[in-house]
Design a protein around this motif. Structure first.
Motif, PDB file in Angstrom:
ATOM      1  N   GLY A   1      42.565  33.566  11.596  1.00 29.08           N
ATOM      2  CA  GLY A   1      42.136  32.420  12.934  1.00 29.08           C
ATOM      3  C   GLY A   1      42.842  33.147  14.227  1.00 29.08           C
ATOM      4  N   LEU A   2      43.443  34.320  14.098  1.00 28.22           N
ATOM      5  CA  LEU A   2      43.338  35.008  15.996  1.00 28.22           C
ATOM      6  C   LEU A   2      42.777  35.078  16.517  1.00 28.22           C
ATOM      7  N   VAL A   3      43.176  35.074  18.080  1.00 27.30           N
ATOM      8  CA  VAL A   3      41.451  35.453  18.974  1.00 27.30           C
ATOM      9  C   VAL A   3      41.863  36.642  19.332  1.00 27.30           C
ATOM     10  N   PHE A   4      41.493  37.397  18.891  1.00 28.26           N
ATOM     11  CA  PHE A   4      42.300  38.920  19.942  1.00 28.26           C
ATOM     12  C   PHE A   4      41.564  38.663  21.349  1.00 28.26           C
ATOM     13  N   LYS A   5      42.492  38.536  21.927  1.00 30.81           N
ATOM     14  CA  LYS A   5      42.341  38.722  23.603  1.00 30.81           C
ATOM     15  C   LYS A   5      43.800  38.428  24.257  1.00 30.81           C
ATOM     16  N   GLU A   6      44.141  39.257  25.344  1.00 30.41           N
ATOM     17  CA  GLU A   6      45.243  39.867  25.926  1.00 30.41           C
ATOM     18  C   GLU A   6      46.108  38.333  25.711  1.00 30.41           C
ATOM     19  N   GLY A   7      47.299  37.927  26.025  1.00 31.28           N
ATOM     20  CA  GLY A   7      48.285  36.745  26.034  1.00 31.28           C
ATOM     21  C   GLY A   7      49.122  36.390  24.498  1.00 31.28           C
ATOM     22  N   ILE A   8      49.802  35.318  25.110  1.00 34.51           N
ATOM     23  CA  ILE A   8      50.062  34.634  23.921  1.00 34.51           C
ATOM     24  C   ILE A   8      50.011  33.548  23.263  1.00 34.51           C
ATOM     25  N   SER A   9      49.772  33.594  21.804  1.00 35.20           N
ATOM     26  CA  SER A   9      49.484  33.009  21.274  1.00 35.20           C
ATOM     27  C   SER A   9      49.133  31.886  20.884  1.00 35.20           C
ATOM     28  N   GLU A  10      49.164  30.796  19.890  1.00 33.55           N
ATOM     29  CA  GLU A  10      49.912  29.924  19.509  1.00 33.55           C
ATOM     30  C   GLU A  10      50.407  29.655  19.154  1.00 33.55           C
ATOM     31  N   VAL A  11      50.953  28.986  17.930  1.00 28.67           N
ATOM     32  CA  VAL A  11      51.837  28.882  16.625  1.00 28.67           C
ATOM     33  C   VAL A  11      51.003  29.475  16.011  1.00 28.67           C
ATOM     34  N   TYR A  12      51.161  29.639  14.685  1.00 25.45           N
ATOM     35  CA  TYR A  12      50.088  29.493  13.510  1.00 25.45           C
ATOM     36  C   TYR A  12      51.109  29.539  12.655  1.00 25.45           C
ATOM     37  N   LYS A  13      50.752  28.918  11.404  1.00 24.92           N
ATOM     38  CA  LYS A  13      51.216  29.247   9.547  1.00 24.92           C
ATOM     39  C   LYS A  13      50.768  29.634   9.117  1.00 24.92           C
ATOM     40  N   HIS A  14      51.279  31.362   8.645  1.00 26.94           N
ATOM     41  CA  HIS A  14      51.815  32.092   8.467  1.00 26.94           C
ATOM     42  C   HIS A  14      52.301  32.510   7.339  1.00 26.94           C
TER      43      HIS A  14
END
Length: 637
Positions: free
Chosen positions: A559-572
């Motif tokens: 579900g990670l959105v492919f865009k530059e920058g810092i993502s939110e926190v994911y449970k993985h």
């Protein structure tokens, strides 16, 4: 209670025809049932769908035979070699075979630790040379008993004529049969008497005997020492960090999914296929695995030629039961040097089964035509030799003089001196007769054994089809450069590489720690700076993975959105993950050269589909619906 009789296909039921060639229902049912558990595609278990595949198979065979592929010398040679190899499984004496299998099992569940000394000796050495070597190794045996193995080894081992080697622990089938017998029949602490194998004369010193270690199933977290592009720090530092996280109570399977470089097991939480002693190419890994005592035990990090490892014990089993191992042991026994014992027993049985006629006067004739040239290896058959006369009759098969005469010509180069003409003829005629008996049974196996006939038939057709496909499809698709490029131009939509990320992935088992990582990444801190802050006092709170990654990379959360920058926190993978995307590499068309492997594969599939359509137009296929219904009733009930 009522019962309904199910129609069974008979041997005369014709399921379909390809032009005038008949395909019987019994063959289809047998092949369908045989392959039922092997097919992965559920649609192939549907009888109608499988029938379509079977018809296509028969169409290809029809074409191959019409083009006389079955008359090619290479095809006939390969088929003959296969039949000869397969026949070995059927040319056997069951009683002796069963005894050898039982013996092999006992040796499989027990291991011997030994060393040996070998003096090499040719199999056709003269009696004088043989006696000299025997006396020499007898003296070495006395020295071994009195001086110890290491002292004798250091003095005599040259790696050319004399070998003195420690063998470690071994079990059944690891050595030639005569050697194995000597090792298992020698008591602990003793040295065997000299014995001979095809290598020469040996003596064996036995140090220990123990129960076999059985089989283990372990999980593996591996950090490769060669794939360093995505590591933060050295492999040794990486494995140490992972081990600390395990010590902190983090889940082994989760860490394996996140960080193990063993691609075959990472997605399964590191779990490997079960293995037994001597099965892997790393003795270090095996010893570490077998030294784990209890289910759930985890090793300390250790290094092999493949990289750094941490392993976890999932299961431990003793050697399988005799009934479970018997099929595997039978195959090994028949391939091993002990097969000579089976062969001798088989010949004795064949002599009872077949009617054999030999005239003793014929053997006297062969004895009379030998002369001293035979010892010089220059003997030839007399000018008046009549090779057409019958020497042996096995059932209806006649074996002429010429075959035994040529046999004597061939083996004279192996003849030892001082053997009487009578013994030469007697001994070698027995060998010759035995060979002919086995050959007679082998030649008639397809008539005597239905199972053998079916397997040979399947291989015969499969080999023919392979030859046809290689010529008609695979080679053409590989060499047709113009066709390949045209196919690529027409199907470019199939040859794109998906989006990728140049990214930094942070992973932590603790949500509070990952939030700290998030803040520091936003402040522009590097992975090394963050680790210095959080991984303190011997505790590993965060692990980083960096590099170019595809969407399916084990570190990338779903579900990670492919865009530059810092993502939110994911449970993985049972951890908390943040991704800092430095850049997004867009979806792009691969070049012809970069896609060539897949293009060839796709082009082959296209060529085969087109060819099958041509075959359906060329040959008339008629399916007998009534017989097909009987087939369905039989299979489904």
């Amino acid at each position: 209670m009522s019962s309904i009789a199910i129609a069974q296909v008979s041997k005369d039921d014709i399921l379909f025809t390809v032009d005038d060639d008949k395909v019987f229902a019994t063959e289809f049912v047998r092949v369908y049932n045989k392959n039922l558990d092997l097919v992965q595609d559920e649609s192939q278990k549907d009888i109608d769908a499988y029938l379509e595949l079977f018809i296509n198979y028969k169409l290809k065979l029809k074409e191959a035979k019409d083009l006389e592929f079955d008359k090619k010398a290479s095809y006939l040679r390969e088929l003959s070699n296969y039949k000869k190899q397969l026949a070995k499984n059927y040319l056997t004496d069951n009683k002796v075979t069963d005894e050898l299998i039982a013996e092999a099992y006992q040796r499989t569940i027990n291991e011997v630790k030994a060393s040996h000394i070998l003096i090499k000796l040719s199999e056709d050495a003269s009696p004088k040379d043989t006696l000299e070597v025997y006396n020499e190794i007898l003296k070495l045996r006395d020295r071994l008993v009195n001086e110890g193995f290491e002292n004798v080894k250091n003095d005599v081992h040259d790696g050319k004529r004399i070998f003195a080697e420690g063998l470690g622990y071994f079990s059944c089938f690891k050595m030639v049969y005569d050697f194995e017998n000597a090792a298992y029949n020698t008591n602990i602490g003793e040295v065997s008497m000299p014995f001979r194998t095809n290598f020469g004369y040996h003596i064996v010193q036995v140090y220990d005997k123990r129960k076999s270690r059985g089989e283990v199933t372990v999980g593996n977290i591996m950090v490769s020492t060669t794939e360093k592009d995505s590591l933060q720090g050295s492999p040794e530092e990486r494995i140490a960090d992972i081990y600390k996280k395990l010590s902190q109570g983090e889940d082994f399977e989760s860490l394996a999914k996140q960080f193990s470089d063993d691609k075959s097991s990472a997605s399964k939480g590191g779990k490997m296929e079960p293995f037994s002693g001597g099965q892997l190419s790393s003795e270090i890994f095996e010893d570490q695995a077998f030294n784990l005592k209890n289910i759930g035990d985890v090793s300390a990090p250790f290094k092999t030629k493949f990289g750094w490892h941490i392993i976890k014990l999932f299961d431990k089993k003793e050697v399988e039961s005799f009934e479970e191992l018997k099929p595997e042991l039978e195959v090994k026994v028949k391939r091993d040097s002990r097969s000579k014992l089976i062969n001798n027993a088989l010949v004795d049985e064949l002599k009872k089964r077949y009617q054999i006629t030999v005239n003793q006067d014929d053997l006297s004739y062969f004895e009379s035509i030998l002369n001293d040239d035979y010892y010089k290896k220059t003997w030839t058959l007399p000018s008046d030799f009549d090779g057409s006369k019958t020497l042996v009759k096995i059932e209806s098969k006649t074996v002429p003089y010429s075959e035994f005469g040529n046999f004597l010509l061939r083996i004279q180069r192996r003849m030892k001196p001082n053997v009487s003409f009578k013994d030469i003829i007697s001994d070698n005629f027995n060998i010759f007769l035995n060979q002919n008996l086995i050959q007679f049974q082998e030649d008639n196996l397809e008539n005597e054994n239905e199972d053998f006939a079916n397997i040979v038939g399947e291989y015969r057709d499969g080999l023919l089809l392979f030859d046809m496909m290689e010529t008609r499809i695979w080679n053409v698709a590989t060499t047709d450069s113009i066709g390949l490029k045209s196919f690529y131009e027409s199907n470019k939509e199939n040859y794109f590489v998906d989006e990728r990320l140049d990214a930094i992935v942070a992973s932590s088992a603790n949500e509070e720690d990952i939030q700290k990582v998030l803040e520091m990444l936003k402040q522009g801190k590097t992975p090394d700076q963050i680790k210095e802050t959080l991984n303190i006092n011997g505790k590993v709170s965060v692990i980083f993975t960096t590099g170019i990654m595809e969407r399916k990379h084990q570190s990338i959360p779903e579900g990670l959105v492919f865009k530059e920058g810092i993502s939110e926190v994911y449970k993985h993978n049972d951890s908390f993950v943040i991704v800092k995307v430095k850049s997004v590499l867009p979806k792009e068309l691969k070049s012809f050269d970069d896609s060539k492997g897949k293009i060839i594969s796709d082009y082959q599939a296209y060529k085969e589909e087109t060819w099958l359509s041509e075959l359906h137009n060329k040959y008339k296929v008629n399916v007998n619906q009534d017989v097909l219904n009987k087939v369905k009733d039989q299979i489904n009930n």
